[in-house]
Design a protein around this motif. Structure first.
Motif, PDB file in Angstrom:
ATOM      1  N   CYS A  60      -2.652   9.823   9.032  1.00 24.55           N
ATOM      2  CA  CYS A  60      -3.682   9.865   7.991  1.00 24.55           C
ATOM      3  C   CYS A  60      -4.485  11.174   8.066  1.00 24.55           C
ATOM      4  O   CYS A  60      -5.501  11.319   7.385  1.00 24.55           O
ATOM      5  N   GLU A  98     -11.731   5.013   8.304  1.00 22.67           N
ATOM      6  CA  GLU A  98     -11.815   6.113   7.330  1.00 22.67           C
ATOM      7  C   GLU A  98     -12.797   5.798   6.193  1.00 22.67           C
ATOM      8  O   GLU A  98     -13.637   6.624   5.853  1.00 22.67           O
ATOM      9  N   THR A 156       0.843  -1.204   0.000  1.00 26.11           N
ATOM     10  CA  THR A 156       0.000   0.000   0.000  1.00 26.11           C
ATOM     11  C   THR A 156       0.874   1.250   0.000  1.00 26.11           C
ATOM     12  O   THR A 156       0.535   2.247  -0.648  1.00 26.11           O
ATOM     13  N   TRP A 184      -7.595   2.960   8.365  1.00 24.98           N
ATOM     14  CA  TRP A 184      -8.197   2.989   7.013  1.00 24.98           C
ATOM     15  C   TRP A 184      -9.605   2.409   7.027  1.00 24.98           C
ATOM     16  O   TRP A 184     -10.505   2.926   6.355  1.00 24.98           O
ATOM     17  N   LYS A 226      -8.007   0.292  -0.091  1.00 25.20           N
ATOM     18  CA  LYS A 226      -8.596   0.562   1.220  1.00 25.20           C
ATOM     19  C   LYS A 226     -10.098   0.299   1.251  1.00 25.20           C
ATOM     20  O   LYS A 226     -10.633  -0.191   2.241  1.00 25.20           O
ATOM     21  N   GLU A 269      -2.014  -0.272   9.582  1.00 22.74           N
ATOM     22  CA  GLU A 269      -2.707   0.994   9.343  1.00 22.74           C
ATOM     23  C   GLU A 269      -4.075   0.725   8.720  1.00 22.74           C
ATOM     24  O   GLU A 269      -4.895   1.627   8.581  1.00 22.74           O
ATOM     25  N   HIS A 270      -4.279  -0.547   8.382  1.00 23.01           N
ATOM     26  CA  HIS A 270      -5.607  -0.949   7.894  1.00 23.01           C
ATOM     27  C   HIS A 270      -6.680  -0.606   8.922  1.00 23.01           C
ATOM     28  O   HIS A 270      -7.841  -0.444   8.546  1.00 23.01           O
TER      29      HIS A 270
END
Ligand code: SF4
Lengths: 429, 174
Positions: free
Chosen positions: B103, B80, A39, B77, B32, B73-74
């Motif tokens: 983010c 988000e 990513t 996300w 994402k 960081e998923h």
């Protein structure tokens, strides 16, 4: 006033202090794997910044799902592979040469005392075993690390945890770190560095120190750290012998990264492990810890020996010692994953893999696999695992599954019994 | 800068980890948006139904050590892409907290008694929160109650919010 090792490393790597309370540090290493990096790569490409700050300081591995289990994981591998090639990253470890990141990178000599290291992986704290400041970060921090070679941290307030006494037979680094987490709780060290000290830590091998530092994040810590000493020098010698004439010279150089005697710690805590029993977890938090003796009789369906916590050669030796001459319980599936190809080969040469196989274990290639419930031994709902990994979160090894964390000795003994059980190494049987 | 207001999702538990926020089995996703249906799918919380309870919520209010565990960081996300841009808690795990600000989304810490009050006064009703990052002020509103609360945010964290995150900030400065 003296300084801690973390403060020394921060000072030597400081690039900027925006607004005073944050330190932007220069990075010596950025480690990457196929789950969190693609990513970042895609975002860099979208921003028209498909480049890296220094291809020699970036080390890359495919480890979490290896070999790829489906098209999506194959694509993650492909993105990483092509990016590494495109950007001239030499140290890229693809299938066949790959292993669990936190076992593989130290083994390759990529970690040194005094280094700053980030990776998009929370167990990056493992590398603190070498006297490095190593922290897990998210994909955005990783992306900036790849592009700029910097990362921002708060000041490294440190807890000094002294592990003292004499460790009993059949009790291991894993039991010690479970004890530490039980005492600190899962957020007791948030935003802190844990400095592991004391005669027990001094006497530990690098494998054991890595087990200790690996789970520092389970108490919320940014990094676990051990001071570099002759054990560190011995481990690294094959990689550093061109730099120093003698081991003594290397040791003197590394002394720069030892905490001063008058360094200031936020908390100092001493844990005497002389009476420590083997421990295991219950429930879904790594600070839910009990003596194995209180959990004995808990029926298990699967035993997993491996991971960045306990998939190293010493771990396999201990488990094999417990398993030798035994066959695991009929209702247990035993899975062992040596953490790197080198560990695999050595375990083979020493006859350890044969012992595992004779006992009824499945020996898998090096991978994270079952540890995070993505492949190679996912639990079904309602199943229970005895595991040498580091997280017992709900669903961690498979939706609806339960995980009990323990040392390789306890895991091996539990495999034989078919239920959670202390090893003969501890009970003397 | 994103919008920081909307209806509240109360999660009455401490130590909610990132495996619960987004399980590892979805980490094979590269886009994402693919995370959207799976937010909080494995959350252990009595009476919580992710299918119903997340809809039309924009702010999470929860207790201690939110986001512990994996560095993924998923997790932010997944929030988000569901339109949740703010988490308010007693405390956060370090990596999760940093990931939120990286983010461009605020992770706001309030003292335990303030969070207790919020749960006591508001969690049974449809509640709306608006966050003013500049003024460091939160307004919580339901049919029967209204409450104004201050919070602290460091200049660095504010700068990350204003530049939309760490990549933008680092690109300007380093
Ligand atoms: S072995 Fe498990 S904990 Fe270690 S890096 Fe792999 S998935 Fe993470």
């Amino acid at each position: 006033m003296g300084k801690t090792i973390a403060e020394k490393i921060f000072e030597m790597h400081l690039v900027d202090e925006p607004f005073g309370d944050v330190s932007v540090l220069r990075l010596d290493r950025v480690f990457c794997h196929e789950i969190t990096t693609p990513t970042a790569i895609q975002d860099l490409m979208e921003r028209g910044k498909d480049r890296v700050f220094d291809p020699d300081k970036i080390k890359v591995v495919i480890d979490h799902v290896s070999p790829a289990k489906d098209s999506k994981t194959a694509l993650q591998g492909k993105i990483l592979r092509e990016w590494a090639r495109r950007n001239g990253i030499q140290d890229f470890f693809d299938i066949g040469r790959n292993g669990v990141c936190h076992a593989l990178f130290p083994e390759k000599g990529f970690v040194r005392p005094g280094f700053t290291i980030i990776m998009g992986d929370s167990h990056t704290c493992t590398h603190g075993a070498f006297g490095a400041f190593a922290a897990g970060v998210g994909t955005t921090d990783l992306e900036v690390g790849i592009l700029k070679g910097v990362c921002a941290f708060k000041s490294p307030q440190t807890y000094k945890i002294e592990i003292i006494g004499t460790l009993g037979k059949g009790v291991f680094a894993k039991d010690i770190i479970l004890k530490v987490i039980q005492e600190l709780t899962v957020n007791g060290a948030t935003n802190r560095v844990i400095e592991f000290r004391g005669n027990i830590v001094d006497g530990m091998s690098m494998d054991q120190r890595m087990t200790l530092c690996n789970m520092a994040v389970e108490a919320g810590a940014t990094c676990g750290i051990c001071l570099p000493d002759m054990t560190t020098v011995d481990y690294l010698w094959e990689f550093i012998q061109d730099q120093y004439h003698t081991k003594k010279e290397a040791l003197d150089a590394f002394a720069e990264f030892r905490s001063d005697d008058d360094a200031a710690y936020e908390i100092t805590r001493t844990i005497d492990v002389s009476d420590l029993e083997p421990l295991t977890t219950y429930g879904y938090k790594p600070d839910n810890v009990k003596p194995v003796s209180e959990m004995k009789g808990t029926r298990i369906d699967q035993v997993y020996i491996g991971s960045c916590t306990n998939g190293r050669l010493e771990d396999l030796r201990i488990a094999a010692k417990v398993l030798e001459g035994h066959i695991i319980s009929d209702h247990v599936r035993g899975i062992v994953s040596p953490a790197t190809p080198k560990i695999y080969a050595e375990a083979m040469e020493e006859g350890l893999l044969k012992i595992f196989m004779d006992a009824g274990f499945c020996v898998t290639n090096p991978t994270c696999g079952a540890c995070l419930g993505m492949s190679n031994g996912v639990l079904a709902a309602g199943e229970v695992a005895a595991s040498t990994t580091n997280r017992n979160f709900n669903g961690r090894m498979g939706k609806g599954g339960m995980v009990h964390l323990m040392s390789p000795a306890t895991a091996a003994a539990s495999a034989i019994k078919g239920e959670i059980s202390n090893s003969g190494l501890y009970t003397g049987n | 800068m994103k919008e920081f207001k909307g209806n509240v999702l109360f999660l009455d538990r401490s130590d909610i980890n990132t495996d619960e926020i987004i399980p590892a089995r979805y980490l094979t996703e590269i886009e994402k948006i693919a995370l959207k249906p799976h937010l909080l799918e494995d959350l252990k919380l009595d009476g919580f139904d992710p299918k119903k309870d997340i809809a039309a919520k924009s702010i999470v209010v929860t207790r201690e050590n939110f986001g512990c565990g994996s560095s993924r960081e998923h997790a932010p996300w997944a929030l988000e892409v569901n339109g949740i841009h703010v988490v308010i808690a007693v405390s956060f795990a370090r990596i999760f907290r940093q990931n939120m600000f990286n983010c461009g989304m605020p992770a706001i810490e309030l003292p335990e008694n303030e969070i207790n009050d919020m749960f006591d006064l508001f969690s049974n009703d449809l509640t709306h929160i608006s966050v003013d990052v500049e003024k460091e002020e939160i307004i919580v509103r339901s049919e029967s109650h209204i409450k104004k609360t201050g919070f602290r945010m460091s200049s660095f964290d504010k700068a990350l919010i204003q530049t939309g995150g760490w990549v933008g900030y680092a690109d300007q400065h380093y």
